[in-house]
Scaffold this motif. Structure first.
Motif, PDB file in Angstrom:
ATOM      1  N   TRP A   1      40.096-133.303 -22.496  1.00 26.11           N
ATOM      2  CA  TRP A   1      41.288-134.050 -22.876  1.00 26.11           C
ATOM      3  C   TRP A   1      42.435-133.797 -21.910  1.00 26.11           C
ATOM      4  O   TRP A   1      42.703-132.650 -21.525  1.00 26.11           O
TER       5      TRP A   1
ATOM      6  N   ILE B   1      39.750-143.855 -21.881  1.00 26.15           N
ATOM      7  CA  ILE B   1      38.563-143.017 -22.010  1.00 26.15           C
ATOM      8  C   ILE B   1      37.648-143.251 -20.817  1.00 26.15           C
ATOM      9  O   ILE B   1      37.470-144.385 -20.367  1.00 26.15           O
TER      10      ILE B   1
ATOM     11  N   VAL C   1      36.726-140.077 -30.632  1.00 22.97           N
ATOM     12  CA  VAL C   1      37.640-140.992 -29.941  1.00 22.97           C
ATOM     13  C   VAL C   1      38.350-141.911 -30.931  1.00 22.97           C
ATOM     14  O   VAL C   1      37.735-142.444 -31.851  1.00 22.97           O
TER      15      VAL C   1
ATOM     16  N   MET D   1      28.707-138.324 -29.654  1.00 17.28           N
ATOM     17  CA  MET D   1      29.568-138.368 -28.484  1.00 17.28           C
ATOM     18  C   MET D   1      30.803-139.228 -28.720  1.00 17.28           C
ATOM     19  O   MET D   1      31.895-138.921 -28.241  1.00 17.28           O
TER      20      MET D   1
ATOM     21  N   GLY E   1      40.631-139.089 -22.634  1.00 16.62           N
ATOM     22  CA  GLY E   1      39.507-138.180 -22.697  1.00 16.62           C
ATOM     23  C   GLY E   1      38.404-138.507 -21.714  1.00 16.62           C
ATOM     24  O   GLY E   1      38.128-139.681 -21.419  1.00 16.62           O
TER      25      GLY E   1
ATOM     26  N   LEU F   1      34.411-137.848 -21.345  1.00 17.69           N
ATOM     27  CA  LEU F   1      33.284-137.492 -22.194  1.00 17.69           C
ATOM     28  C   LEU F   1      32.005-137.390 -21.364  1.00 17.69           C
ATOM     29  O   LEU F   1      31.691-138.301 -20.598  1.00 17.69           O
TER      30      LEU F   1
ATOM     31  N   THR G   1      30.481-132.736 -24.232  1.00 21.88           N
ATOM     32  CA  THR G   1      31.782-132.172 -23.857  1.00 21.88           C
ATOM     33  C   THR G   1      32.834-133.270 -23.849  1.00 21.88           C
ATOM     34  O   THR G   1      32.610-134.341 -23.290  1.00 21.88           O
ATOM     35  N   TRP G   2      33.965-132.973 -24.469  1.00 20.19           N
ATOM     36  CA  TRP G   2      35.121-133.857 -24.451  1.00 20.19           C
ATOM     37  C   TRP G   2      36.233-133.142 -23.708  1.00 20.19           C
ATOM     38  O   TRP G   2      36.711-132.082 -24.158  1.00 20.19           O
TER      39      TRP G   2
ATOM     40  N   ASP H   1      36.611-129.917 -26.023  1.00 19.38           N
ATOM     41  CA  ASP H   1      35.826-129.707 -27.235  1.00 19.38           C
ATOM     42  C   ASP H   1      34.362-129.769 -26.824  1.00 19.38           C
ATOM     43  O   ASP H   1      33.999-130.512 -25.896  1.00 19.38           O
ATOM     44  N   THR H   2      33.505-129.020 -27.513  1.00 19.26           N
ATOM     45  CA  THR H   2      32.098-128.985 -27.141  1.00 19.26           C
ATOM     46  C   THR H   2      31.207-129.012 -28.379  1.00 19.26           C
ATOM     47  O   THR H   2      31.630-128.659 -29.487  1.00 19.26           O
TER      48      THR H   2
ATOM     49  N   THR I   1      34.503-129.881 -16.052  1.00 21.37           N
ATOM     50  CA  THR I   1      35.514-130.451 -16.945  1.00 21.37           C
ATOM     51  C   THR I   1      36.506-129.388 -17.383  1.00 21.37           C
ATOM     52  O   THR I   1      37.728-129.606 -17.398  1.00 21.37           O
TER      53      THR I   1
ATOM     54  N   ILE J   1      33.674-142.172 -20.018  1.00 25.41           N
ATOM     55  CA  ILE J   1      32.461-141.544 -20.528  1.00 25.41           C
ATOM     56  C   ILE J   1      31.399-141.566 -19.448  1.00 25.41           C
ATOM     57  O   ILE J   1      31.173-142.601 -18.815  1.00 25.41           O
TER      58      ILE J   1
END
Length: 208
Positions: free
Chosen positions: A205, A135, A57, A53, A166, A168, A202-203, A188-189, A180, A137
């Motif tokens: 952005w 970030i 970053v 995860m 991001g 997360l 999952t990210w 991104d996954t 998201t 998360i």
């Protein structure tokens, strides 16, 4: 002092004693039993999930990081290991047992534990003296949240992030990913199979 306040104080005292006797997992288990809707599983995320995860970053460029649902600090401690000396980590949880445990066990001037809701992230970040975060998360179980609340948390997370920031999430179901994807500019996954059960990473952005 009201009976409700006394009962709350007794429960928090019991949680602290549980932490001393059974360690962090005892606190985690008690939190999961008392408030199962806000704890995604009966076991903390695996080390592989944590590493997977956090790997996308640019931690050297982070100044403010926010964590939702830190629990017993499974992600909190690795994040602090990656953060620069002048950065700040703000952890938000609605579970007082978890917040007390983190305050008792993490002695780091960069860390601040807040009892509150992720929906109020903008106000919480502002109260800490910052305008935006790099970030966010989240360990919140989005599948257990009312849909309007889940959506408002994702939208607030987008607003509180700096351009290029991001959001997360690590979830067993795909609700957080769908939310998201609907709000963020790019995602991104990844599926983390080395977790029980497998985790969907999952990210999200925000455009720079």
């Amino acid at each position: 002092m009201s009976a409700k306040s006394v009962a709350r104080g007794t429960r928090r005292g019991t949680a602290r004693l549980t932490g001393k006797l059974l360690g962090s997992f005892g606190v985690f288990l008690q939190g999961a039993i008392e408030n199962p809707g806000m704890v995604g599983a009966l076991f903390p995320s695996s080390k592989a999930t944590v590493q997977g995860m956090l790997q996308l970053v640019d931690w050297k460029g982070c100044k403010v990081v926010v964590e939702y649902g830190p629990g017993i600090g499974t992600f909190t401690r690795p994040i602090l290991e990656l953060l620069p000396a002048d950065a700040r980590l703000i952890a938000i949880d609605t579970n007082a047992h978890f917040i007390d445990h983190l305050k008792d066990t993490i002695r780091d001037p960069r860390f601040k534990a807040v009892l509150g809701s992720a929906a109020d992230v903008e106000a919480i970040v502002g109260a800490a003296g910052f305008g935006k975060a790099d970030i966010v998360i989240s360990g919140l179980p989005f599948s257990g949240l009312p849909e309007p609340l889940a959506k408002s948390i994702v939208e607030a997370s987008y607003r509180v992030l700096k351009p290029g920031g991001g959001f997360l999430t690590y979830q067993y179901r795909l609700i957080a990913r769908r939310l998201t994807e609907a709000v963020f500019d790019r995602i991104d996954t990844k599926v983390m199979w080395a977790n029980m059960p497998p985790n969907n990473l999952t990210w999200g952005w925000k455009a720079a």
